[in-house]
Design a protein around this motif. Structure first.
Motif, PDB file in Angstrom:
ATOM      1  N   VAL A  37     -40.774  -2.856  45.339  1.00  0.00           N
ATOM      2  CA  VAL A  37     -41.283  -2.969  46.886  1.00  0.00           C
ATOM      3  C   VAL A  37     -41.661  -4.005  46.945  1.00  0.00           C
ATOM      4  O   VAL A  37     -42.856  -4.299  46.486  1.00  0.00           O
ATOM      5  CB  VAL A  37     -42.049  -1.878  47.248  1.00  0.00           C
ATOM      6  N   TRP A  38     -41.624  -4.617  48.121  1.00  0.00           N
ATOM      7  CA  TRP A  38     -42.126  -6.284  48.104  1.00  0.00           C
ATOM      8  C   TRP A  38     -42.637  -5.672  50.295  1.00  0.00           C
ATOM      9  O   TRP A  38     -42.144  -4.988  51.312  1.00  0.00           O
ATOM     10  CB  TRP A  38     -41.641  -7.542  48.145  1.00  0.00           C
ATOM     11  N   TRP A  39     -43.718  -5.912  50.336  1.00  0.00           N
ATOM     12  CA  TRP A  39     -44.358  -5.943  51.442  1.00  0.00           C
ATOM     13  C   TRP A  39     -45.251  -7.222  51.801  1.00  0.00           C
ATOM     14  O   TRP A  39     -46.263  -7.738  51.499  1.00  0.00           O
ATOM     15  CB  TRP A  39     -44.721  -4.724  52.295  1.00  0.00           C
ATOM     16  N   ARG A  40     -45.134  -7.635  53.280  1.00  0.00           N
ATOM     17  CA  ARG A  40     -46.024  -8.337  54.066  1.00  0.00           C
ATOM     18  C   ARG A  40     -46.096  -7.641  55.552  1.00  0.00           C
ATOM     19  O   ARG A  40     -45.128  -7.466  55.827  1.00  0.00           O
ATOM     20  CB  ARG A  40     -45.833  -9.947  54.655  1.00  0.00           C
ATOM     21  N   LEU A  41     -47.295  -7.576  55.925  1.00  0.00           N
ATOM     22  CA  LEU A  41     -48.300  -6.924  57.266  1.00  0.00           C
ATOM     23  C   LEU A  41     -48.242  -7.208  57.861  1.00  0.00           C
ATOM     24  O   LEU A  41     -48.742  -9.015  58.161  1.00  0.00           O
ATOM     25  CB  LEU A  41     -49.096  -5.907  57.080  1.00  0.00           C
ATOM     26  N   ASP A  42     -47.962  -7.021  59.360  1.00  0.00           N
ATOM     27  CA  ASP A  42     -48.949  -8.352  60.722  1.00  0.00           C
ATOM     28  C   ASP A  42     -50.373  -8.365  60.724  1.00  0.00           C
ATOM     29  O   ASP A  42     -50.208  -9.793  60.803  1.00  0.00           O
ATOM     30  CB  ASP A  42     -49.057  -6.992  61.890  1.00  0.00           C
ATOM     31  N   ASP A  43     -51.124  -8.177  59.772  1.00  0.00           N
ATOM     32  CA  ASP A  43     -52.435  -8.196  59.018  1.00  0.00           C
ATOM     33  C   ASP A  43     -52.862  -9.836  58.426  1.00  0.00           C
ATOM     34  O   ASP A  43     -53.439 -10.233  57.613  1.00  0.00           O
ATOM     35  CB  ASP A  43     -53.531  -7.524  59.194  1.00  0.00           C
ATOM     36  N   GLY A  44     -51.426 -10.078  57.533  1.00  0.00           N
ATOM     37  CA  GLY A  44     -51.240 -11.099  56.722  1.00  0.00           C
ATOM     38  C   GLY A  44     -51.164 -10.590  55.450  1.00  0.00           C
ATOM     39  O   GLY A  44     -51.218 -11.501  54.350  1.00  0.00           O
ATOM     40  N   THR A  45     -51.713  -9.573  55.179  1.00  0.00           N
ATOM     41  CA  THR A  45     -51.618  -9.109  53.932  1.00  0.00           C
ATOM     42  C   THR A  45     -50.126  -8.867  53.312  1.00  0.00           C
ATOM     43  O   THR A  45     -49.526  -8.038  54.341  1.00  0.00           O
ATOM     44  CB  THR A  45     -52.491  -7.214  53.460  1.00  0.00           C
ATOM     45  N   GLN A  46     -49.803  -9.105  51.757  1.00  0.00           N
ATOM     46  CA  GLN A  46     -48.653  -8.396  51.176  1.00  0.00           C
ATOM     47  C   GLN A  46     -49.313  -8.686  50.090  1.00  0.00           C
ATOM     48  O   GLN A  46     -50.171  -8.683  49.377  1.00  0.00           O
ATOM     49  CB  GLN A  46     -48.141 -10.302  51.550  1.00  0.00           C
ATOM     50  N   GLY A  47     -47.855  -7.652  49.693  1.00  0.00           N
ATOM     51  CA  GLY A  47     -48.395  -7.320  48.191  1.00  0.00           C
ATOM     52  C   GLY A  47     -46.802  -6.764  47.331  1.00  0.00           C
ATOM     53  O   GLY A  47     -45.640  -6.146  48.082  1.00  0.00           O
ATOM     54  N   ALA A  48     -46.440  -7.128  46.020  1.00  0.00           N
ATOM     55  CA  ALA A  48     -45.348  -6.039  45.686  1.00  0.00           C
ATOM     56  C   ALA A  48     -45.867  -5.330  44.211  1.00  0.00           C
ATOM     57  O   ALA A  48     -46.914  -5.119  44.113  1.00  0.00           O
ATOM     58  CB  ALA A  48     -44.656  -7.008  45.211  1.00  0.00           C
ATOM     59  N   LYS A  49     -44.655  -3.874  44.408  1.00  0.00           N
ATOM     60  CA  LYS A  49     -45.234  -2.904  43.022  1.00  0.00           C
ATOM     61  C   LYS A  49     -43.608  -3.159  42.480  1.00  0.00           C
ATOM     62  O   LYS A  49     -42.667  -2.707  43.693  1.00  0.00           O
ATOM     63  CB  LYS A  49     -45.901  -1.761  44.224  1.00  0.00           C
ATOM     64  N   ALA A  95     -37.866   3.630  38.429  1.00  0.00           N
ATOM     65  CA  ALA A  95     -36.900   4.377  39.613  1.00  0.00           C
ATOM     66  C   ALA A  95     -36.035   4.248  40.718  1.00  0.00           C
ATOM     67  O   ALA A  95     -38.005   3.593  41.625  1.00  0.00           O
ATOM     68  CB  ALA A  95     -36.259   5.572  39.633  1.00  0.00           C
ATOM     69  N   HIS A  96     -35.154   3.865  41.854  1.00  0.00           N
ATOM     70  CA  HIS A  96     -34.864   3.130  42.787  1.00  0.00           C
ATOM     71  C   HIS A  96     -35.643   4.262  43.688  1.00  0.00           C
ATOM     72  O   HIS A  96     -35.886   4.448  45.412  1.00  0.00           O
ATOM     73  CB  HIS A  96     -33.372   3.287  43.172  1.00  0.00           C
ATOM     74  N   ALA A  97     -35.179   5.968  43.752  1.00  0.00           N
ATOM     75  CA  ALA A  97     -35.666   6.748  44.305  1.00  0.00           C
ATOM     76  C   ALA A  97     -37.459   6.753  44.913  1.00  0.00           C
ATOM     77  O   ALA A  97     -37.598   7.201  45.464  1.00  0.00           O
ATOM     78  CB  ALA A  97     -35.202   7.797  43.659  1.00  0.00           C
ATOM     79  N   GLN A  98     -38.146   6.285  43.241  1.00  0.00           N
ATOM     80  CA  GLN A  98     -39.216   6.364  43.312  1.00  0.00           C
ATOM     81  C   GLN A  98     -40.223   5.014  44.380  1.00  0.00           C
ATOM     82  O   GLN A  98     -40.901   4.863  45.119  1.00  0.00           O
ATOM     83  CB  GLN A  98     -40.083   5.893  42.141  1.00  0.00           C
ATOM     84  N   ALA A  99     -38.686   4.021  44.440  1.00  0.00           N
ATOM     85  CA  ALA A  99     -39.460   2.890  45.178  1.00  0.00           C
ATOM     86  C   ALA A  99     -39.211   3.022  46.578  1.00  0.00           C
ATOM     87  O   ALA A  99     -39.845   2.334  47.613  1.00  0.00           O
ATOM     88  CB  ALA A  99     -38.916   1.808  45.078  1.00  0.00           C
ATOM     89  N   ARG A 100     -38.125   3.465  47.103  1.00  0.00           N
ATOM     90  CA  ARG A 100     -38.253   4.038  48.112  1.00  0.00           C
ATOM     91  C   ARG A 100     -38.717   4.916  49.080  1.00  0.00           C
ATOM     92  O   ARG A 100     -39.696   4.893  50.105  1.00  0.00           O
ATOM     93  CB  ARG A 100     -36.499   5.243  48.062  1.00  0.00           C
ATOM     94  N   GLU A 101     -38.917   5.992  47.604  1.00  0.00           N
ATOM     95  CA  GLU A 101     -40.434   7.027  48.221  1.00  0.00           C
ATOM     96  C   GLU A 101     -41.841   6.402  48.828  1.00  0.00           C
ATOM     97  O   GLU A 101     -42.367   6.578  49.754  1.00  0.00           O
ATOM     98  CB  GLU A 101     -40.815   7.785  47.606  1.00  0.00           C
ATOM     99  N   LYS A 109     -42.445   2.514  49.543  1.00  0.00           N
ATOM    100  CA  LYS A 109     -41.275   2.526  50.719  1.00  0.00           C
ATOM    101  C   LYS A 109     -42.289   3.277  52.252  1.00  0.00           C
ATOM    102  O   LYS A 109     -42.523   2.577  52.618  1.00  0.00           O
ATOM    103  CB  LYS A 109     -40.450   1.613  50.449  1.00  0.00           C
ATOM    104  N   ASN A 110     -41.325   4.084  52.390  1.00  0.00           N
ATOM    105  CA  ASN A 110     -41.452   5.106  52.865  1.00  0.00           C
ATOM    106  C   ASN A 110     -42.772   6.263  53.674  1.00  0.00           C
ATOM    107  O   ASN A 110     -43.683   5.308  54.172  1.00  0.00           O
ATOM    108  CB  ASN A 110     -40.586   6.477  52.407  1.00  0.00           C
ATOM    109  N   GLU A 111     -44.059   6.007  52.716  1.00  0.00           N
ATOM    110  CA  GLU A 111     -45.217   6.476  52.423  1.00  0.00           C
ATOM    111  C   GLU A 111     -46.086   5.304  52.674  1.00  0.00           C
ATOM    112  O   GLU A 111     -46.615   5.148  54.119  1.00  0.00           O
ATOM    113  CB  GLU A 111     -45.781   6.439  51.107  1.00  0.00           C
ATOM    114  N   LEU A 112     -45.351   4.232  52.302  1.00  0.00           N
ATOM    115  CA  LEU A 112     -46.285   3.019  52.771  1.00  0.00           C
ATOM    116  C   LEU A 112     -45.877   2.209  54.387  1.00  0.00           C
ATOM    117  O   LEU A 112     -46.704   2.601  55.725  1.00  0.00           O
ATOM    118  CB  LEU A 112     -45.786   1.503  51.934  1.00  0.00           C
ATOM    119  N   LEU A 113     -44.866   3.044  54.931  1.00  0.00           N
ATOM    120  CA  LEU A 113     -44.771   2.521  56.603  1.00  0.00           C
ATOM    121  C   LEU A 113     -45.346   3.557  56.899  1.00  0.00           C
ATOM    122  O   LEU A 113     -45.243   3.013  58.054  1.00  0.00           O
ATOM    123  CB  LEU A 113     -42.707   2.789  56.452  1.00  0.00           C
ATOM    124  N   ALA A 114     -45.315   5.123  56.824  1.00  0.00           N
ATOM    125  CA  ALA A 114     -45.976   5.943  57.502  1.00  0.00           C
ATOM    126  C   ALA A 114     -47.488   5.796  57.654  1.00  0.00           C
ATOM    127  O   ALA A 114     -47.487   5.705  59.008  1.00  0.00           O
ATOM    128  CB  ALA A 114     -45.789   7.146  56.513  1.00  0.00           C
TER     129      ALA A 114
END
Length: 187
Positions: free
Chosen positions: A1-13, A17-23, A25-30
């Motif tokens: 999972v790679w992310w970049r937020l509006d405040d300029g922070t970014q990261g990856a993990k 398993a694909h299910a763990q990554a999706r979970e 990502k959904n938690e991060l978005l929430a």
């Protein structure tokens, strides 16, 4: 999972398993949607560095008494910095706070422990408000209870002051030179 937020922070993990990554990502978005996400990398700041920033802001208030500032600075220097100083803010966990609090109970009175705990609570609460840490670990630890004096509980505690009759006998037994000193202190 790679992310970049509006405040300029970014990261990856990375996940196995694909299910763990999706979970994740959904938690991060929430968390981002609820405005409660804290970038774990921001918690890398050392306690000493953050305490310096907090002290500059806290001590700048004109309503602080000199005695209160002196006491707070002393507690910070003698009891908080030696224990937490070289730790990153994100590494301060409830178990570390509890261990520190238990160590302090052997060294200080109950009011001293509570004063140090209050300072740590304020410092870490400021870090939480600045989103350096997700939660304040001091809030997860129960405050210490005052020590119980069994002599007081069972009514066997001796008085620590003289009755007027006892003080009269004391004055009669002491040298005349000292009587006015003792009368002044008792007054």
């Amino acid at each position: 999972v790679w992310w970049r937020l509006d405040d300029g922070t970014q990261g990856a993990k990375t996940f196995e398993a694909h299910a763990q990554a999706r979970e994740f990502k959904n938690e991060l978005l929430a968390q981002v949607a609820a405005d409660s996400w804290t970038d774990p990398r921001r918690g890398r700041i050392l306690f000493n560095d953050w305490a310096d920033r907090w002290w500059q802001l806290w001590s700048s208030s004109p309503r602080r008494s000199p005695k209160g500032m002196e006491t707070t600075e002393s507690h910070l220097r003698c009891h908080l910095r030696p224990y937490f100083g070289r730790r990153q803010l994100r590494q301060i966990t409830p178990s570390i706070v509890l261990r520190w609090q238990n160590d302090l109970e052997g060294k200080l009175s109950h009011s001293g422990v509570m004063a140090c705990r209050s300072i740590l609570l304020r410092i870490l609460e400021a870090a939480r408000r600045e989103r350096l840490i997700p939660t304040n670990p001091v809030r997860d630890i129960e405050a210490p209870k005052p020590r119980i004096n069994p002599e007081r509980v069972f009514g066997h505690e001796r008085r620590r002051t003289f009755t007027p009759e006892e003080f009269g006998r004391f004055l009669a037994a002491c040298r005349p030179f000292y009587r006015d000193h003792f009368l002044t202190q008792v007054g």
